[in-house]
Design an enzyme around this catalytic site. Structure first.
Site, PDB file in Angstrom:
ATOM      1  NE  ARG A 215       4.736  -2.654  -7.740  1.00  0.00           N
ATOM      2  CZ  ARG A 215       4.964  -2.342  -9.020  1.00  0.00           C
ATOM      3  NH1 ARG A 215       3.991  -1.787  -9.740  1.00  0.00           N
ATOM      4  NH2 ARG A 215       6.153  -2.542  -9.577  1.00  0.00           N
ATOM      5  N   GLY A 216      -0.776   0.549  -5.264  1.00  0.00           N
ATOM      6  CA  GLY A 216      -2.064   0.616  -4.588  1.00  0.00           C
ATOM      7  C   GLY A 216      -2.304   2.019  -4.058  1.00  0.00           C
ATOM      8  CB  THR A 269       7.084   0.951 -17.217  1.00  0.00           C
ATOM      9  OG1 THR A 269       7.195  -0.433 -16.822  1.00  0.00           O
ATOM     10  CG2 THR A 269       6.947   1.010 -18.732  1.00  0.00           C
ATOM     11  CG  ASP A 271       8.134  -4.469 -17.197  1.00  0.00           C
ATOM     12  OD1 ASP A 271       7.160  -4.982 -16.630  1.00  0.00           O
ATOM     13  OD2 ASP A 271       9.303  -4.559 -16.767  1.00  0.00           O
ATOM     14  CG  MET A 428      21.645  -5.874  -8.977  1.00  0.00           C
ATOM     15  SD  MET A 428      22.780  -7.197  -9.311  1.00  0.00           S
ATOM     16  CE  MET A 428      23.993  -6.344 -10.306  1.00  0.00           C
ATOM     17  NE  ARG A 430      12.463  -2.251  -9.525  1.00  0.00           N
ATOM     18  CZ  ARG A 430      11.240  -2.553  -9.131  1.00  0.00           C
ATOM     19  NH1 ARG A 430      10.337  -2.930 -10.020  1.00  0.00           N
ATOM     20  NH2 ARG A 430      10.896  -2.468  -7.874  1.00  0.00           N
TER      21      ARG A 430
HETATM   22  N1  LIG Z   1      -6.847   1.276 -13.234  1.00  0.00           N
HETATM   23  C1  LIG Z   1      -6.336   2.096 -12.290  1.00  0.00           C
HETATM   24  N2  LIG Z   1      -7.035   3.162 -11.852  1.00  0.00           N
HETATM   25  C2  LIG Z   1      -6.511   3.987 -10.918  1.00  0.00           C
HETATM   26  N3  LIG Z   1      -5.291   3.831 -10.364  1.00  0.00           N
HETATM   27  C3  LIG Z   1      -4.554   2.780 -10.768  1.00  0.00           C
HETATM   28  C4  LIG Z   1      -5.024   1.860 -11.747  1.00  0.00           C
HETATM   29  N4  LIG Z   1      -4.052   0.908 -11.928  1.00  0.00           N
HETATM   30  C5  LIG Z   1      -3.032   1.228 -11.089  1.00  0.00           C
HETATM   31  N5  LIG Z   1      -3.331   2.339 -10.402  1.00  0.00           N
HETATM   32  C6  LIG Z   1      -2.480   2.993  -9.397  1.00  0.00           C
HETATM   33  O1  LIG Z   1      -1.296   3.461 -10.026  1.00  0.00           O
HETATM   34  C7  LIG Z   1      -0.175   3.241  -9.155  1.00  0.00           C
HETATM   35  C8  LIG Z   1       0.901   2.463  -9.862  1.00  0.00           C
HETATM   36  O2  LIG Z   1       0.357   1.326 -10.543  1.00  0.00           O
HETATM   37  P1  LIG Z   1       1.254   0.005 -10.715  1.00  0.00           P
HETATM   38  O3  LIG Z   1       1.685  -0.478  -9.376  1.00  0.00           O
HETATM   39  O4  LIG Z   1       0.487  -0.926 -11.587  1.00  0.00           O
HETATM   40  O5  LIG Z   1       2.608   0.462 -11.416  1.00  0.00           O
HETATM   41  P2  LIG Z   1       2.768   1.127 -12.851  1.00  0.00           P
HETATM   42  O6  LIG Z   1       2.360   2.535 -12.802  1.00  0.00           O
HETATM   43  O7  LIG Z   1       2.089   0.260 -13.870  1.00  0.00           O
HETATM   44  O8  LIG Z   1       4.341   1.108 -13.020  1.00  0.00           O
HETATM   45  P3  LIG Z   1       5.258  -0.175 -13.330  1.00  0.00           P
HETATM   46  O9  LIG Z   1       4.512  -1.051 -14.293  1.00  0.00           O
HETATM   47  O10 LIG Z   1       6.497   0.414 -13.890  1.00  0.00           O
HETATM   48  O11 LIG Z   1       5.498  -0.852 -12.015  1.00  0.00           O
HETATM   49  C9  LIG Z   1      -0.695   2.521  -7.937  1.00  0.00           C
HETATM   50  O12 LIG Z   1      -0.799   3.436  -6.872  1.00  0.00           O
HETATM   51  C10 LIG Z   1      -2.046   2.009  -8.348  1.00  0.00           C
HETATM   52  O13 LIG Z   1      -2.955   2.030  -7.251  1.00  0.00           O
HETATM   53  O1  LIG Z   2       8.377  -3.452  -7.803  1.00  0.00           O
HETATM   54  P1  LIG Z   2       7.788  -4.763  -7.405  1.00  0.00           P
HETATM   55  O2  LIG Z   2       6.506  -4.596  -6.631  1.00  0.00           O
HETATM   56  O3  LIG Z   2       8.761  -5.695  -6.777  1.00  0.00           O
HETATM   57  O4  LIG Z   2       7.293  -5.435  -8.778  1.00  0.00           O
HETATM   58  C1  LIG Z   2       8.258  -5.905  -9.704  1.00  0.00           C
HETATM   59  C2  LIG Z   2       7.661  -5.620 -11.053  1.00  0.00           C
HETATM   60  O5  LIG Z   2       7.811  -4.238 -11.345  1.00  0.00           O
HETATM   61  C3  LIG Z   2       8.394  -4.108 -12.647  1.00  0.00           C
HETATM   62  O6  LIG Z   2       9.751  -3.851 -12.488  1.00  0.00           O
HETATM   63  C4  LIG Z   2       7.757  -2.985 -13.427  1.00  0.00           C
HETATM   64  O7  LIG Z   2       6.414  -3.216 -13.540  1.00  0.00           O
HETATM   65  C5  LIG Z   2       8.196  -5.451 -13.316  1.00  0.00           C
HETATM   66  O8  LIG Z   2       9.161  -5.678 -14.312  1.00  0.00           O
HETATM   67  C6  LIG Z   2       8.365  -6.383 -12.164  1.00  0.00           C
HETATM   68  O9  LIG Z   2       7.702  -7.607 -12.405  1.00  0.00           O
HETATM   69 MG   LIG Z   3       2.674  -1.353 -14.941  1.00  0.00          MG
END
Ligand SMILES: Nc1ncnc2c1ncn2[C@@H]1O[C@H](COP(=O)(O)OP(=O)(O)OP(=O)(O)O)[C@@H](O)[C@H]1O
Ligand SMILES: O=P(O)(O)OC[C@H]1O[C@](O)(CO)[C@@H](O)[C@@H]1O
Ligand SMILES: [Mg+2]
Length: 530
Positions: A215-216, A269, A271, A428, A430
């Site tokens: 993430r990030g 995802t 979710d 578990m 996921r």
């Molecule tokens: N608005 C945005 N613009 C650019 N990059 C983004 C933005 N939001 C999230 N990201 C990047 O996308 C990647 C994944 O984002 P995030 O951690 O929110 O998970 P996700 O893709 O929503 O998946 P999940 O919801 O299943 O965890 C990260 O590296 C984050 O920095």
């Molecule tokens: O993977 P992390 O950083 O523990 O975050 C958990 C979150 O990721 C998800 O599995 C998908 O966004 C959410 O359901 C849950 O809240």
């Molecule tokens: Mg997300």
């Protein structure tokens, strides 16, 4: 600028209306396609075949025109690289496709977003149907593709990776495929992996992501610099709503730099909070796995007196897993989701309902999505405003809060002996491999993404719309989040199956604010009765 279009397919079309401030709508005779295009490329020979327009969200500006057939088109490389050569799709020589009646998707094949219609209803939005096109814009030798996985885990990620590699190699003869390790930051901070069908041969049998995730770390400039420096010209981005927003940034920067790079998003995802598509891959596997936890809770509580089972499932902002796992199980007495506030105390509250069920059945099972009741918890706990590296709100633990509050209420206030069982299978459900149907879904997704990129589409997210895979503009997938609609029949089915309280008739003394928000929400939906 003359915007009238002569299209051999449908004869001279009526003069296009005066250009709208942001985009121009070309109106075709009845049942033809309404498209918008960027005035920059006003010349169109035959818009059904030519890609030389800048597809922005098309809107019908003249209701008199009739059926409101609108295409939400996706960008094409020739939009900003107009002189790109095209080549015959190698699939036409493929023995696998040799007897397919119609090997290639026609330019005018689209998928309707609205399928429940009335005789005179507007035909509404349509998306390009996914699949192989007659022409491709990459030779097999020139493709240098990369795959990246971002965000939380979900069953099936490895299947998507595997099928992108095998699809590129077996269908299009591509041998240069890189794996970006560790999510977006991997573009500029890690070495790449070379991916071949042999390397990925059995990864679909394992959960998680072969390429690691994070993430990030989304730095658009550094990512596109790296894509450019490595000579990558196809980018397959597997991730959720956040990742798709990042993919949209990458597409915009690639287009700004005029790079021949196809950017394809594959929505992922656990979710199921991604809009437009029917559901995200891995969701069915997760719901199936959640049955094991719910069943365990049910066995435990029906084997003791006054058994109270609580199962916490994933669902940060959307309660789909909890809702579908509850509907599938039929052993659940109450399902709590982020979209539907609840309260504990007093008339119509959860405590009253638990006591009724204990009297009636001797046990109760409650399924709670981890994102449920967060505002309510924050009122009674030290609310945290922390966010994860991607900016997602970190949640208070509703499972432990609920368990403690129920235990205190019945043992201290009601002086009742209870047997509390708390199960938290969140990670578990996921971290497992995808089941058979999700594996097939992942294969179609991956192949659709490969066909789209090879055909020169870019800036798209691929996914099923009414069970037909389509190319959706990335920006339209990230505009809104997919959440459970309390006014939908599916939620009504759940309430009818559990017979739980609706928690909507509460007053200020018992968290009334939370419920008031819901009542306002429902009123805004002009719902006359609950
Ligand atoms: N608005 C945005 N613009 C650019 N990059 C983004 C933005 N939001 C999230 N990201 C990047 O996308 C990647 C994944 O984002 P995030 O951690 O929110 O998970 P996700 O893709 O929503 O998946 P999940 O919801 O299943 O965890 C990260 O590296 C984050 O920095
Ligand atoms: O993977 P992390 O950083 O523990 O975050 C958990 C979150 O990721 C998800 O599995 C998908 O966004 C959410 O359901 C849950 O809240
Ligand atoms: Mg997300």
């Amino acid at each position: 600028m003359d915007l009238s279009i002569s299209s051999p397919l449908c004869g001279p079309s009526p003069a296009a209306p005066a250009p709208a401030p942001t985009s121009t709508l070309i109106l075709y005779p009845k049942s033809q396609i309404f498209r918008s295009f960027n005035p920059r490329n006003s010349y169109l020979s035959n818009p059904l075949l030519s890609r030389r327009y800048f597809p922005i969200r098309a809107q019908v500006s003249d209701p008199a025109v009739d059926d409101g057939f609108v295409i939400d088109d996706v960008p094409h490389l020739t939009t900003f690289l107009p002189d790109l050569p095209s080549y015959p799709n190698p699939l036409q020589n493929s023995q696998a496709y040799a007897i397919v009646k119609q090997t290639f998707v026609r330019p005018e094949d689209v998928v309707a977003q609205k399928i429940v219609v009335q005789r005179d209803s507007s035909r509404g939005k349509h998306f390009l149907r996914a699949g192989p096109r007659e022409k491709v814009y990459f030779t097999s030798e020139e493709v240098r593709a990369c795959i990246v996985t971002c965000g939380g885990l979900c069953p099936g990620i490895n299947t998507v990776i595997r099928e992108i590699v095998c699809g590129l190699n077996y269908m299009y003869g591509v041998n240069d495929i890189l794996g970006i390790q560790g999510g977006y930051r991997g573009f500029y901070s890690k070495n790449t992996l070379t991916l071949t069908p042999k390397v990925v041969n059995d990864i679909h049998k394992r959960g998680g992501t072969f390429l690691l995730t994070s993430r990030g770390g989304h730095d658009t400039q550094k990512i596109v610099d790296n894509i450019q420096d490595r000579g990558i010209n196809q980018v397959y981005i597997i991730g959720g709503d956040g990742t798709q927003r990042g993919a949209a940034r990458i597409f915009e920067e690639v287009e700004k730099r005029g790079l021949k790079v196809a950017v394809a998003g594959i929505p992922k995802t656990i979710d199921n909070d991604i809009a437009v598509i029917d559901k995200s891959f891995g969701f069915d596997t997760a719901v199936e796995e959640a049955q094991r936890a719910i069943n365990a809770a049910h066995v435990e509580v029906e084997s003791v007196e006054n058994g109270i089972g609580i199962v916490k499932l994933m669902g940060r902002y959307s309660g789909f897993i909890a809702m579908f796992a509850t509907l599938a199980s039929r052993d659940v007495d109450c399902c709590l989701i982020p979209e539907s506030p609840f309260y504990l105390e007093g008339k119509g509250g959860l405590f009253e309902f638990i006591e009724e069920r204990l009297k009636e059945n001797g046990h109760i099972v409650i399924v709670v999505a981890e994102g449920a009741g967060q505002e309510y918890l924050a009122q009674s706990m030290q609310g945290i405003d922390e966010k994860d590296a991607s900016g997602n709100r970190l949640l208070l633990d509703v499972g432990l809060w609920l368990t403690q509050n129920i235990k205190d209420h019945f043992t201290k206030e009601r002086k009742m002996a209870i047997n509390m069982k708390y199960i938290d299978p969140t990670y578990m459900i996921r971290a497992i491999p995808s089941n058979a149907s999700d594996n097939i879904y992942c294969t179609l997704l991956a192949q659709s993404a490969v066909h789209g990129a090879m055909a020169g589409y870019t800036g798209f997210t691929v996914g099923p719309v009414n069970s037909r895979h389509a190319y959706i503009p990335i920006s339209h997938v990230t505009e809104t989040q997919n959440t459970v609609k309390l006014t939908d029949r599916m939620w009504a089915r759940l309430l009818a199956s559990t017979n739980q309280p609706s928690f909507l008739n509460c007053d200020e003394s018992r968290g009334g604010k939370v419920c008031k928000d819901t009542i306002d929400l429902i009123n805004n939906m002009k719902i006359t009765s609950i």
